[in-house]
Enzyme design. Structure first.
Site, PDB file in Angstrom:
ATOM      1  CB  SER A   1     -33.659  27.948 -18.650  1.00  0.00           C
ATOM      2  OG  SER A   1     -33.811  28.828 -17.548  1.00  0.00           O
TER       3      SER A   1
ATOM      4  CE1 TYR B   1     -30.279  24.541 -15.720  1.00  0.00           C
ATOM      5  CE2 TYR B   1     -30.921  26.857 -15.782  1.00  0.00           C
ATOM      6  CZ  TYR B   1     -31.246  25.517 -15.897  1.00  0.00           C
ATOM      7  OH  TYR B   1     -32.540  25.165 -16.198  1.00  0.00           O
TER       8      TYR B   1
END
Length: 255
Positions: free
Chosen positions: A147, A160
């Site tokens: 990400s 996350y």
């Protein structure tokens, strides 16, 4: 003849969103694609059907990730599905795409939330890879979906973001470890992507704000990420390994 004809691929979390885009793209290049799902069998079967209608080959396998025995269950389902099709065993391309989010700044994340996001996003791919190495052929590909939050600070998803940092480190380490077998290991880092798992993008103001992050002034699409993955999976990327490839559309490059 596509660039991946004759190869077998597994895409975890391949039934929806970015995962579906990747599965469809790899199949379009000629790969036989295992579309993994955790609980939504219907979505996986729809993805398999769409691939078939486009002339590709795919099958669905189910296994919940982030629980004890998840890697065993996944590979058992994979082996059985290949055997049922009369296809040769083994794998050429492993895409670790499945993941969950954990919303909240550090003071808002519970221990249970933390454990769950690490179980799915870090522990599961680690052991999926570990138990898949005897199936992965020399010259194969491991592609981990990371990400852009490893580069761009978003305090609202702190846990996350930590998991994706761990994925990038795993990528780097495995690239060194598996290089002698000709296996490349890379991660691909999307930014904000317009899929059904981001329903908040339906709000025009939120959509405009998300689009403004990118140097191109738009929100990413699953195909934008899938095309990068297909390149990394191809022979053209044989000299690229241990890299975290930014696929955020140039998000937040500067003021």
């Amino acid at each position: 003849m596509g660039t991946l004809t004759g190869r077998t691929a597994l895409v975890t979390g391949g039934s929806r969103g970015i995962g579906r885009g990747i599965a469809e793209r790899l199949a379009r290049e000629g790969a036989l694609v295992a579309v993994h799902y955790g609980s939504n069998r219907e979505a996986a079967e729809k993805t398999v059907a769409a691939i078939g209608e486009a002339g590709g080959r795919a099958f669905a396998i189910g296994a919940q990730l982030g629980v004890p025995g998840d890697a065993d269950a996944l590979w058992t389902a994979f082996d059985a599905a290949l055997a049922a099709r009369g296809a040769p065993g083994g794998l050429d391309i492993l895409v670790n795409n499945a993941g969950i989010n954990a919303h909240g700044r550090i003071h808002e994340v519970t221990e249970a939330d933390y454990d769950r996001v690490f179980a799915v996003n870090v522990k599961a791919p680690f052991f999926v890879i570990r138990q898949g190495l005897d199936r992965l052929r020399d010259g194969g590909r491991i592609i981990n979906i990371s990400s852009g939050v490893t580069r761009i600070a978003f305090p609202a998803i702190a846990a996350y973001a930590m998991t994706k940092g761990a994925v990038d480190t795993l990528t780097l380490t495995l690239a060194k470890d598996l290089g002698p077998r000709g296996i490349t290991v890379n991660s691909v880092s999307p930014g904000i992507v317009e899929t059904d798992i981001n329903p908040w993008l339906a709000d025009p103001d939120a959509h405009a704000q998300a689009a403004a992050y990118s140097a191109f002034g738009r929100v990413g699409e699953a195909a934008d990420i899938a095309d990068v993955v297909a390149f990394v999976a191809s022979d053209d990327a044989r000299w690229i390994t241990g890299q975290a490839i930014d696929a955020t559309g140039g998000s937040l490059l500067g003021p």
